[in-house]
Scaffold this motif. Sequence first.
Motif, mmCIF file in Angstrom:
data_model
loop_
_atom_site.group_PDB
_atom_site.id
_atom_site.type_symbol
_atom_site.label_atom_id
_atom_site.label_comp_id
_atom_site.label_asym_id
_atom_site.label_seq_id
_atom_site.Cartn_x
_atom_site.Cartn_y
_atom_site.Cartn_z
ATOM 1 N N GLU A 1 40.693 41.099 29.848
ATOM 2 C CA GLU A 1 39.985 41.054 31.120
ATOM 3 C C GLU A 1 40.685 42.035 32.051
ATOM 4 O O GLU A 1 41.916 42.119 32.060
ATOM 5 C CB GLU A 1 40.019 39.661 31.742
ATOM 6 C CG GLU A 1 39.259 38.637 30.942
ATOM 7 C CD GLU A 1 39.359 37.237 31.522
ATOM 8 O OE1 GLU A 1 38.635 36.370 31.011
ATOM 9 O OE2 GLU A 1 40.161 36.991 32.440
ATOM 10 N N ALA B 1 35.278 42.478 31.015
ATOM 11 C CA ALA B 1 35.912 41.721 29.944
ATOM 12 C C ALA B 1 35.400 42.249 28.614
ATOM 13 O O ALA B 1 34.308 42.803 28.539
ATOM 14 C CB ALA B 1 35.601 40.240 30.091
ATOM 15 N N ASN C 1 36.851 37.064 25.343
ATOM 16 C CA ASN C 1 37.884 36.850 26.343
ATOM 17 C C ASN C 1 38.078 35.380 26.705
ATOM 18 O O ASN C 1 39.090 35.013 27.284
ATOM 19 C CB ASN C 1 37.597 37.661 27.598
ATOM 20 C CG ASN C 1 36.331 37.225 28.293
ATOM 21 O OD1 ASN C 1 35.270 37.166 27.685
ATOM 22 N ND2 ASN C 1 36.437 36.914 29.571
#
Length: 122
Positions: free
Chosen positions: A87, A102, A106
Motif C-alpha cells: 500500500e 494498493a 493488500n
Amino acid sequence: MGYRSEVKIATTCEGYDQMCKRVDALSEGSGTSPLMGSRRKPDFFEESDGCVVFGWDYIKWYEGLLADVDNVADALNEINECGLPYEFCRIGESWDDIEFRASCNNEELAVHVEPSVAIEIV
C-alpha cells in the motif's frame, strides 16, 4: 524549500527486503543519498507480524524529477510485478492532495496505511 509530502508504504518483510536490494542496485555509483536500502532505513520504520510500514515525513516526493524518489517507485513496481502486496499513501500540503494505491492482496498485510489516518496498525 518546495512542496512537501508525507509518504508511507506498507508491505511484507520480503517486499521491503526486495525493495532495499533494488534501491541499492539503482543507487550504486550514482553519487546520491538513497532514501532506503540495506544500509539506510527510512525516516519512519515499524515492523509487525511479518510486515512493515515505512516512509518519510516532509519530503519532496517528485516522481520523474528526483532520482532517489524514482528508485523507490521503481522498487515498488518490481515487488508489484512479483506479486507481493503493498500500500502506498502520499499526503501533500493541500487538503485535497492525497494519493493512495494498493497492489496484489493488500488485505493480507498486518499493517496498513490510509489517507485519513496515514498509519493504522491492525
